[in-house]
Design a protein around this motif. Structure first.
Motif, PDB file in Angstrom:
ATOM      1  N   LEU A   1      -6.634  32.484  78.118  1.00 58.85           N
ATOM      2  CA  LEU A   1      -5.291  32.223  77.606  1.00 58.85           C
ATOM      3  C   LEU A   1      -5.317  31.930  76.115  1.00 58.85           C
ATOM      4  N   GLN A   2      -6.343  31.186  75.674  1.00 59.47           N
ATOM      5  CA  GLN A   2      -6.476  30.892  74.251  1.00 59.47           C
ATOM      6  C   GLN A   2      -6.727  32.165  73.445  1.00 59.47           C
ATOM      7  N   HIS A   3      -7.482  33.097  74.029  1.00 62.77           N
ATOM      8  CA  HIS A   3      -7.717  34.377  73.357  1.00 62.77           C
ATOM      9  C   HIS A   3      -6.407  35.151  73.175  1.00 62.77           C
ATOM     10  N   LEU A   4      -5.597  35.175  74.212  1.00 59.40           N
ATOM     11  CA  LEU A   4      -4.319  35.876  74.118  1.00 59.40           C
ATOM     12  C   LEU A   4      -3.413  35.230  73.074  1.00 59.40           C
ATOM     13  N   LEU A   5      -3.378  33.902  73.080  1.00 56.29           N
ATOM     14  CA  LEU A   5      -2.556  33.202  72.088  1.00 56.29           C
ATOM     15  C   LEU A   5      -3.058  33.456  70.679  1.00 56.29           C
ATOM     16  N   HIS A   6      -4.396  33.470  70.541  1.00 62.84           N
ATOM     17  CA  HIS A   6      -4.964  33.729  69.219  1.00 62.84           C
ATOM     18  C   HIS A   6      -4.615  35.135  68.740  1.00 62.84           C
TER      19      HIS A   6
ATOM     20  N   GLU B   1      -7.292  38.088  57.228  1.00 64.57           N
ATOM     21  CA  GLU B   1      -7.241  38.009  58.689  1.00 64.57           C
ATOM     22  C   GLU B   1      -8.633  37.746  59.255  1.00 64.57           C
ATOM     23  N   LEU B   2      -9.662  38.276  58.580  1.00 65.41           N
ATOM     24  CA  LEU B   2     -11.031  38.078  59.027  1.00 65.41           C
ATOM     25  C   LEU B   2     -11.408  36.606  59.026  1.00 65.41           C
ATOM     26  N   ALA B   3     -10.880  35.836  58.073  1.00 68.01           N
ATOM     27  CA  ALA B   3     -11.190  34.405  58.003  1.00 68.01           C
ATOM     28  C   ALA B   3     -10.675  33.684  59.239  1.00 68.01           C
ATOM     29  N   LYS B   4      -9.472  34.043  59.694  1.00 67.37           N
ATOM     30  CA  LYS B   4      -8.923  33.405  60.898  1.00 67.37           C
ATOM     31  C   LYS B   4      -9.740  33.794  62.126  1.00 67.37           C
ATOM     32  N   SER B   5     -10.145  35.060  62.225  1.00 69.83           N
ATOM     33  CA  SER B   5     -10.962  35.494  63.358  1.00 69.83           C
ATOM     34  C   SER B   5     -12.325  34.824  63.338  1.00 69.83           C
ATOM     35  N   PHE B   6     -12.902  34.695  62.152  1.00 69.85           N
ATOM     36  CA  PHE B   6     -14.200  34.059  62.010  1.00 69.85           C
ATOM     37  C   PHE B   6     -14.129  32.587  62.416  1.00 69.85           C
ATOM     38  N   LYS B   7     -13.041  31.945  62.070  1.00 68.58           N
ATOM     39  CA  LYS B   7     -12.861  30.546  62.443  1.00 68.58           C
ATOM     40  C   LYS B   7     -12.774  30.406  63.961  1.00 68.58           C
ATOM     41  N   ASN B   8     -12.091  31.339  64.611  1.00 66.20           N
ATOM     42  CA  ASN B   8     -11.986  31.306  66.067  1.00 66.20           C
ATOM     43  C   ASN B   8     -13.337  31.565  66.731  1.00 66.20           C
ATOM     44  N   ILE B   9     -14.138  32.461  66.143  1.00 61.10           N
ATOM     45  CA  ILE B   9     -15.471  32.746  66.676  1.00 61.10           C
ATOM     46  C   ILE B   9     -16.363  31.506  66.590  1.00 61.10           C
ATOM     47  N   ILE B  10     -16.271  30.788  65.468  1.00 57.88           N
ATOM     48  CA  ILE B  10     -17.076  29.567  65.296  1.00 57.88           C
ATOM     49  C   ILE B  10     -16.713  28.537  66.356  1.00 57.88           C
ATOM     50  N   SER B  11     -15.418  28.377  66.614  1.00 58.63           N
ATOM     51  CA  SER B  11     -15.003  27.411  67.625  1.00 58.63           C
ATOM     52  C   SER B  11     -15.520  27.806  69.008  1.00 58.63           C
ATOM     53  N   GLU B  12     -15.594  29.107  69.284  1.00 63.47           N
ATOM     54  CA  GLU B  12     -16.127  29.565  70.561  1.00 63.47           C
ATOM     55  C   GLU B  12     -17.633  29.331  70.641  1.00 63.47           C
ATOM     56  N   MET B  13     -18.330  29.505  69.512  1.00 58.13           N
ATOM     57  CA  MET B  13     -19.771  29.295  69.494  1.00 58.13           C
ATOM     58  C   MET B  13     -20.133  27.839  69.778  1.00 58.13           C
ATOM     59  N   LEU B  14     -19.298  26.926  69.327  1.00 55.20           N
ATOM     60  CA  LEU B  14     -19.610  25.516  69.464  1.00 55.20           C
ATOM     61  C   LEU B  14     -19.272  24.952  70.838  1.00 55.20           C
TER      62      LEU B  14
END
Length: 448
Positions: free
Chosen positions: A167-172, A139-152
């Motif tokens: 809204l994207q956070h809620l969906l995630h 699950e950490l890998a999916k969260s980490f991927k979402n964090i990277i997309s937010e950083m960029l």
């Protein structure tokens, strides 16, 4: 006619000295990745993932310009080394002839953080395909991927973009919860299938020695899988971590069943074991969390130390350049022949207070320069290796917490499955406890 050299397996011929796969002519790229010349493709890929994650330019935004440039250059070398050593044909040529411009012409800029596959990275670094049926996707890998997309993403956003981001956070979060539920469901089915080797042959009415034969067969079947599992990345640590959860949850549910059946003495004894098992598991969780925080703090201290040393070195270099030109002018440097001017009009420009302030500043610079001992390249390399080791240890401990939490949910679902009889649940507890004890005792040295 080619002639062989007498040492290091390096041969001489028409093209000069040539190396072999065991003794390459040049080891620069192996040293950059901190691997031996005999390292296999898996070890090279693991080293590249670890170093590229540490030195990637997208993760150095908070560092100073000098450190960012140095990290960017290091990342370029890491990517270049991996592009050669990961290609079997190029690696053979590199081992034989060393660095060749024709091998370096490729654009070896490495992977961008945007294209970085976090799920593949975590799966490859922790368990690989061998453990996928046991621990699943992190699950950490999916969260980490979402964090990277937010950083960029661009920090300056319009109100509409901020609302869309919420809204994207809620969906995630919903997708993350659903994916974790599917993960637990699949891992539960895999565990039930694994335990069926014993549970399908367990009969409560049989004598104890007859069920012991089925249990021994179950243990031997799973013992045969250990050599393959333990050779995976972090295989030994994963087996011991999962094994502990298996044993502790099996004892927890077995003692709870004992507290609900039989005579009063058996119930009291089962209840006391149930409470003890519950408190022991909670203490283990707190202990692991404390270790994770402690390791993260040590990693942060190592990175701060590296940055501090590099900043001090830059300051010392700048002070050394300034000391060559005592007097500065806004349009250049004034000439100074180390002679004191005799005209009092020149001295009048500098007050006594200014002289004292300049002397104090010089003393502070000298004391700070003396307190910083210049590090050799080997010492700096050891600090960098220590920081990389701490980063991987921190990442492992975070992953371990997630694995243990997930495996608790899996065990609770399997051992408290009300759709099956009490005897089947008890047989699952017995088998899982033995499997956990077996996995906790394995070690890489004993397996090899």
């Amino acid at each position: 006619m080619a002639s062989a050299s007498s040492s290091n397996n390096i041969r001489s011929g028409f093209l000069g000295k040539t190396g072999t796969d065991e003794a390459p002519l040049d080891k620069t790229f192996y040293n950059i990745l901190n691997v031996s010349p005999t390292a296999n493709a898996t070890e090279i890929k693991r080293a590249y993932y670890t170093l590229s994650l540490q030195y990637h330019p997208d993760r150095t935004q908070n560092l100073d310009d000098f450190t960012r440039r140095e990290y960017a250059e290091r990342f370029k070398l890491i990517s270049q080394a991996y592009s050669i050593l990961s290609d079997p044909e190029k690696r053979i040529l590199y081992n034989r002839y060393g660095k060749d411009e024709r091998l370096m012409n490729d654009d070896s800029t490495g992977i961008s953080l945007e294209d970085f596959d976090t799920e593949e990275f975590f799966r490859f670094m922790f368990g690989g395909e061998e453990f996928h049926s046991i621990i699943g996707d992190f699950e950490l890998a999916k969260s980490f991927k979402n964090i990277i997309s937010e950083m960029l993403k661009d920090n300056e956003q319009t109100p509409e973009q901020r609302e869309e981001q919420k809204l994207q956070h809620l969906l995630h979060n919903e997708e993350r919860i659903q994916a974790q539920e599917e993960r637990i469901k699949q891992l539960s089915a895999n565990l039930i299938l694994k335990l069926s080797v014993f549970t399908d042959n367990y009969v409560p009415t049989k004598k104890e020695h007859q069920n012991s034969e089925a249990l021994n067969h179950f243990i031997e079947v799973n013992r045969a899988d250990i050599p393959n599992l333990i050779q995976a990345s972090y295989g030994e640590h994963l087996l011991q971590a999962v094994g502990y959860i298996y044993s502790s949850r099996a004892r927890f549910w077995l003692s709870k069943m004992d507290s609900q059946e039989g005579h009063i003495g058996k119930r009291i004894l089962g209840y006391s074991r149930h409470v003890h098992s519950s408190w022991k598991d909670r203490a283990h969780t707190v202990k692991e969390a404390v270790k994770t925080v402690k390791c993260a703090v040590q990693w942060g201290q190592s990175m701060s130390k590296l940055a501090e040393i590099e900043n001090k070195e830059v300051e010392n270099l700048q002070d050394g350049e300034n000391s060559q030109y005592p007097f500065r002018h806004h349009s250049g440097y004034l000439e100074y022949n180390k002679s004191t001017p005799s005209e009092p009009t020149v001295i009048a420009f500098v007050s006594v207070k200014d002289q004292q302030q300049q002397q104090q500043q010089q003393q502070l610079r000298k004391s700070s320069a003396q307190s910083v001992v210049p590090l050799t390249d080997e010492e700096k390399r050891r600090l960098e290796v220590n920081a990389a080791t701490k980063s991987m240890e921190t990442l492992w401990r975070v992953i371990k917490l997630e694995i243990e939490s997930t495996e608790r949910d899996v065990c609770d679902r399997v051992l408290n499955d009300i759709s099956c009889s009490r005897d089947i649940r008890r047989s699952r507890c017995i088998a899982l406890s033995k499997l956990g004890d077996l996995w906790q005792t394995v070690s890489l040295e004993d397996s090899s």
